[in-house]
Design a protein around this motif. Structure first.
Motif, PDB file in Angstrom:
ATOM      1  N   TYR A 229       5.964  43.067  87.073  1.00  0.00           N
ATOM      2  CA  TYR A 229       5.309  42.261  87.296  1.00  0.00           C
ATOM      3  C   TYR A 229       6.802  41.497  85.772  1.00  0.00           C
ATOM      4  O   TYR A 229       6.018  40.195  85.737  1.00  0.00           O
ATOM      5  CB  TYR A 229       4.154  42.372  86.305  1.00  0.00           C
ATOM      6  CG  TYR A 229       4.456  43.614  85.097  1.00  0.00           C
ATOM      7  CD1 TYR A 229       4.105  45.017  86.119  1.00  0.00           C
ATOM      8  CD2 TYR A 229       5.209  43.384  84.215  1.00  0.00           C
ATOM      9  CE1 TYR A 229       4.443  45.827  84.731  1.00  0.00           C
ATOM     10  CE2 TYR A 229       5.500  44.361  83.216  1.00  0.00           C
ATOM     11  CZ  TYR A 229       4.959  46.342  83.704  1.00  0.00           C
ATOM     12  OH  TYR A 229       5.283  47.114  82.935  1.00  0.00           O
ATOM     13  N   ARG A 230       6.997  41.883  85.416  1.00  0.00           N
ATOM     14  CA  ARG A 230       8.597  41.383  84.450  1.00  0.00           C
ATOM     15  C   ARG A 230       9.556  40.298  85.984  1.00  0.00           C
ATOM     16  O   ARG A 230      10.404  40.948  85.378  1.00  0.00           O
ATOM     17  CB  ARG A 230       9.045  42.473  84.140  1.00  0.00           C
ATOM     18  CG  ARG A 230       9.606  41.731  82.670  1.00  0.00           C
ATOM     19  CD  ARG A 230      10.476  42.842  81.513  1.00  0.00           C
ATOM     20  NE  ARG A 230       9.071  43.401  81.177  1.00  0.00           N
ATOM     21  CZ  ARG A 230       8.317  43.540  80.340  1.00  0.00           C
ATOM     22  NH1 ARG A 230       8.017  42.129  80.006  1.00  0.00           N
ATOM     23  NH2 ARG A 230       7.795  43.938  79.389  1.00  0.00           N
TER      24      ARG A 230
ATOM     25  N   GLY B 151       1.813  44.091  90.236  1.00  0.00           N
ATOM     26  CA  GLY B 151       1.027  45.031  89.148  1.00  0.00           C
ATOM     27  C   GLY B 151       0.945  45.913  88.680  1.00  0.00           C
ATOM     28  O   GLY B 151       0.680  46.178  87.334  1.00  0.00           O
TER      29      GLY B 151
ATOM     30  N   VAL C  59       1.720  49.583  88.213  1.00  0.00           N
ATOM     31  CA  VAL C  59       3.032  49.998  87.749  1.00  0.00           C
ATOM     32  C   VAL C  59       4.374  51.117  88.590  1.00  0.00           C
ATOM     33  O   VAL C  59       2.529  51.888  89.222  1.00  0.00           O
ATOM     34  CB  VAL C  59       3.185  50.520  86.329  1.00  0.00           C
ATOM     35  CG1 VAL C  59       4.013  51.663  85.974  1.00  0.00           C
ATOM     36  CG2 VAL C  59       2.656  49.890  85.187  1.00  0.00           C
TER      37      VAL C  59
ATOM     38  N   ASP D 250      10.927  52.453  82.732  1.00  0.00           N
ATOM     39  CA  ASP D 250      11.319  53.760  82.634  1.00  0.00           C
ATOM     40  C   ASP D 250       9.753  54.006  81.893  1.00  0.00           C
ATOM     41  O   ASP D 250       9.458  55.186  82.334  1.00  0.00           O
ATOM     42  CB  ASP D 250      11.681  53.606  80.731  1.00  0.00           C
ATOM     43  CG  ASP D 250      10.761  52.266  79.804  1.00  0.00           C
ATOM     44  OD1 ASP D 250      11.862  51.420  79.621  1.00  0.00           O
ATOM     45  OD2 ASP D 250       9.772  52.869  79.299  1.00  0.00           O
ATOM     46  N   GLY D 251       8.706  53.346  82.139  1.00  0.00           N
ATOM     47  CA  GLY D 251       7.025  53.774  82.279  1.00  0.00           C
ATOM     48  C   GLY D 251       7.047  54.070  83.928  1.00  0.00           C
ATOM     49  O   GLY D 251       6.242  54.931  83.906  1.00  0.00           O
ATOM     50  N   ALA D 252       7.967  53.272  84.535  1.00  0.00           N
ATOM     51  CA  ALA D 252       7.179  53.399  85.813  1.00  0.00           C
ATOM     52  C   ALA D 252       7.835  55.259  86.536  1.00  0.00           C
ATOM     53  O   ALA D 252       7.824  55.555  87.273  1.00  0.00           O
ATOM     54  CB  ALA D 252       7.871  52.341  86.768  1.00  0.00           C
TER      55      ALA D 252
ATOM     56  N   ASN E 145      14.404  49.823  79.430  1.00  0.00           N
ATOM     57  CA  ASN E 145      13.584  48.773  78.262  1.00  0.00           C
ATOM     58  C   ASN E 145      13.858  50.033  77.306  1.00  0.00           C
ATOM     59  O   ASN E 145      13.151  48.932  76.017  1.00  0.00           O
ATOM     60  CB  ASN E 145      13.764  47.290  78.248  1.00  0.00           C
ATOM     61  CG  ASN E 145      12.382  47.714  78.699  1.00  0.00           C
ATOM     62  OD1 ASN E 145      11.297  48.947  78.572  1.00  0.00           O
ATOM     63  ND2 ASN E 145      11.634  46.982  79.681  1.00  0.00           N
TER      64      ASN E 145
ATOM     65  N   TYR F 269      10.941  50.651  75.674  1.00  0.00           N
ATOM     66  CA  TYR F 269       9.458  50.784  76.367  1.00  0.00           C
ATOM     67  C   TYR F 269       8.438  50.799  77.005  1.00  0.00           C
ATOM     68  O   TYR F 269       8.594  49.838  78.104  1.00  0.00           O
ATOM     69  CB  TYR F 269       8.760  49.815  75.285  1.00  0.00           C
ATOM     70  CG  TYR F 269       9.605  50.493  73.613  1.00  0.00           C
ATOM     71  CD1 TYR F 269       9.143  50.947  72.534  1.00  0.00           C
ATOM     72  CD2 TYR F 269      10.996  49.187  73.368  1.00  0.00           C
ATOM     73  CE1 TYR F 269       9.342  50.819  71.169  1.00  0.00           C
ATOM     74  CE2 TYR F 269      11.194  49.360  71.675  1.00  0.00           C
ATOM     75  CZ  TYR F 269      11.092  50.453  71.140  1.00  0.00           C
ATOM     76  OH  TYR F 269      11.379  50.919  69.519  1.00  0.00           O
ATOM     77  N   ALA F 270       7.707  51.462  77.313  1.00  0.00           N
ATOM     78  CA  ALA F 270       6.347  51.310  78.563  1.00  0.00           C
ATOM     79  C   ALA F 270       5.156  51.267  77.366  1.00  0.00           C
ATOM     80  O   ALA F 270       4.625  51.456  77.195  1.00  0.00           O
ATOM     81  CB  ALA F 270       6.098  52.271  79.495  1.00  0.00           C
TER      82      ALA F 270
ATOM     83  N   HIS G 132       6.057  43.753  74.544  1.00  0.00           N
ATOM     84  CA  HIS G 132       5.592  43.826  76.393  1.00  0.00           C
ATOM     85  C   HIS G 132       5.417  42.719  76.710  1.00  0.00           C
ATOM     86  O   HIS G 132       5.125  42.393  78.006  1.00  0.00           O
ATOM     87  CB  HIS G 132       4.474  44.806  76.358  1.00  0.00           C
ATOM     88  CG  HIS G 132       3.855  45.381  77.598  1.00  0.00           C
ATOM     89  ND1 HIS G 132       4.889  45.601  78.651  1.00  0.00           N
ATOM     90  CD2 HIS G 132       3.067  45.047  78.462  1.00  0.00           C
ATOM     91  CE1 HIS G 132       4.284  46.192  79.896  1.00  0.00           C
ATOM     92  NE2 HIS G 132       3.223  45.493  79.656  1.00  0.00           N
TER      93      HIS G 132
HETATM   94  C1  LIG Z   1      -0.540  52.750  87.872  1.00  0.00           C
HETATM   95  C2  LIG Z   1      -0.738  51.523  86.557  1.00  0.00           C
HETATM   96  N1  LIG Z   1      -0.649  51.888  85.561  1.00  0.00           N
HETATM   97  C3  LIG Z   1      -1.128  51.562  84.081  1.00  0.00           C
HETATM   98  C4  LIG Z   1      -0.710  50.603  84.034  1.00  0.00           C
HETATM   99  C5  LIG Z   1      -0.329  49.727  82.929  1.00  0.00           C
HETATM  100  N2  LIG Z   1       0.660  49.501  82.548  1.00  0.00           N
HETATM  101  C6  LIG Z   1       1.016  47.783  82.758  1.00  0.00           C
HETATM  102  S1  LIG Z   1       2.568  47.258  82.121  1.00  0.00           S
HETATM  103  C7  LIG Z   1       2.468  49.265  81.700  1.00  0.00           C
HETATM  104  C8  LIG Z   1       3.786  50.099  81.661  1.00  0.00           C
HETATM  105  C9  LIG Z   1       5.186  49.717  82.303  1.00  0.00           C
HETATM  106  O1  LIG Z   1       6.320  50.100  81.596  1.00  0.00           O
HETATM  107  P1  LIG Z   1       7.710  49.748  82.087  1.00  0.00           P
HETATM  108  O2  LIG Z   1       7.929  50.560  83.532  1.00  0.00           O
HETATM  109  O3  LIG Z   1       8.686  50.813  81.097  1.00  0.00           O
HETATM  110  O4  LIG Z   1       7.868  48.303  82.334  1.00  0.00           O
HETATM  111  P2  LIG Z   1       8.841  47.565  81.426  1.00  0.00           P
HETATM  112  O5  LIG Z   1       6.534  46.823  80.782  1.00  0.00           O
HETATM  113  O6  LIG Z   1       8.920  48.174  80.442  1.00  0.00           O
HETATM  114  O7  LIG Z   1       8.935  46.498  82.181  1.00  0.00           O
HETATM  115  C10 LIG Z   1       2.231  49.595  82.126  1.00  0.00           C
HETATM  116  C11 LIG Z   1       1.272  51.585  80.823  1.00  0.00           C
HETATM  117  C12 LIG Z   1      -0.495  49.337  85.601  1.00  0.00           C
HETATM  118  N3  LIG Z   1      -0.260  48.373  85.187  1.00  0.00           N
HETATM  119  N4  LIG Z   1      -0.587  50.160  86.295  1.00  0.00           N
END
Ligand SMILES: Cc1ncc(C[n+]2csc(CCOP(=O)(O)OP(=O)(O)O)c2C)c(N)n1
Ligand SMILES: [Mg+2]
Length: 318
Positions: free
Chosen positions: A63-64, A112, A114, A143-145, A172, A174-175, A241
């Motif tokens: 989504y970013r 959208g 993750v 990094d969250g993904a 980056n 942070y998630a 975020h």
């Molecule tokens: C499967 C799923 N779990 C949780 C969310 C909620 N969510 C949206 S963004 C995000 C953080 C993801 O962080 P990262 O992958 O590091 O990407 P960044 O936002 O830093 O670019 C979360 C947990 C989601 N959209 N999809």
């Protein structure tokens, strides 16, 4: 790199930054609603890596995604119109900030969920192999993904089927509000390909020249060997975020110090002056041109109509 090319690259980064600043302004004024995730600080990642894109390649991200679409040359007005939910937007006003799309440039979103883009992107890589397109898939994720299970199902398939996939982990730090130290055991993000025999190349994502050089090596290897590779990119997001983030999980001084010492645009402006002998006025002129272009894009977006009620069920899966 010739001076002309270097200027063009600077222009692209400045354009993304100015676009994001305008998007923040329009969001605050209520012209953009819903989710909106800014890419400010991470510009060198997409601008550097996009130097490797060919017409045959495909690209997918989270989504970013504003910077990714701008870097591949989609006019800012079509992106801004999408953020404003207008019919002239690149997804006809029905995707919004998180679901930008451009089929003619093989840009598959804007996702959208993750981590989902890693699996869909692996499917794109499979299609490149199956149809012998000669292209590769550039798959961006955070990094969250990187802690989502489907990422590893995808890595396994990519490794066993030898798929032409370049996985780009945009770390980056942070998630949402969670720093990587709290979510990721023993700083393991650079080793996530190891169990699958997928090599990882690490790059400083705030250093444009390093991104260009290392991503070129990585993309060439994927093309030549026809097998997956991971590019771990150390980067940083300056803004929250999304637009509704009170940012209580990090200090202002952390953001300020990275901005002051590692900013990819300011540092590349210094390279333009020192290495290419360009005057500060040349750079200022680019910054001014970019601002004007973004103002025109915003005006276009604001003046465009919303999708009609009759088109509500068109171009969407029901
Ligand atoms: C499967 C799923 N779990 C949780 C969310 C909620 N969510 C949206 S963004 C995000 C953080 C993801 O962080 P990262 O992958 O590091 O990407 P960044 O936002 O830093 O670019 C979360 C947990 C989601 N959209 N999809
Ligand atoms: Mg992140």
């Amino acid at each position: 790199m010739r001076a002309e090319e270097a200027l063009d690259i600077y222009y692209k980064m400045a354009k993304i930054r100015a676009f994001e600043e305008k998007a923040a302004e329009l969001y605050t004024k209520g012209s953009i609603v819903g989710f909106c995730h800014l890419y400010t600080g991470q510009e060198a990642v997409i601008v550097g890596i996009s130097q490797n894109f060919t017409k045959a390649d495909s690209i997918i991200t989270s989504y970013r995604d504003h910077g990714h679409l701008l870097a591949i040359g989609v006019e800012p007005r079509y992106v801004m119109a999408e953020l404003c939910g207008k019919i002239t937007g690149c997804s006809k006003g029905k995707g919004g900030s998180m679901h930008l799309y451009n089929r003619s440039r093989n840009f598959f979103g804007g996702n959208g969920i993750v981590g989902a883009q890693v699996s869909i992107g692996t499917g794109l890589a499979l299609a490149h192999k199956y149809k012998s397109t000669g292209g590769i898939a550039f798959i961006f994720f955070g990094d969250g993904a990187a802690n989502q299970g489907q990422v590893y199902e995808s890595f396994n398939m990519a490794a066993i089927w030898k798929l032409p996939a370049l996985y780009i982990l945009e770390n980056n730090r942070y998630a949402l509000a969670t720093p990587t130290e709290r979510s990721t055991v023993r700083n393991s993000l650079k080793k996530r390909g190891d169990p699958f025999g997928i090599r990882t190349i690490c790059v400083d994502g705030m250093n444009l020249l390093e991104v260009i050089q290392k991503s070129r090596d990585a993309a060439n290897q994927v093309r030549e060997k026809l097998e997956p590779l991971i590019l771990h990119v150390d980067t940083y997001r300056y803004k929250g975020h999304s637009m509704s983030d009170p940012e209580i999980y990090r200090s202002r001084s952390e953001v300020d110090s990275i901005r002051k010492t590692r900013d990819p645009i300011a540092n590349f402006a210094a390279v333009l002056q020192e290495r290419y002998g360009l005057d500060a006025e040349v750079i200022e002129k680019i910054d001014k041109d970019v601002m004007e272009k973004i103002e025109i894009a915003a005006r276009f977006a604001l003046d465009s109509p919303a999708p009609s009620e009759a088109s509500l069920n068109m171009d969407v899966l029901l």
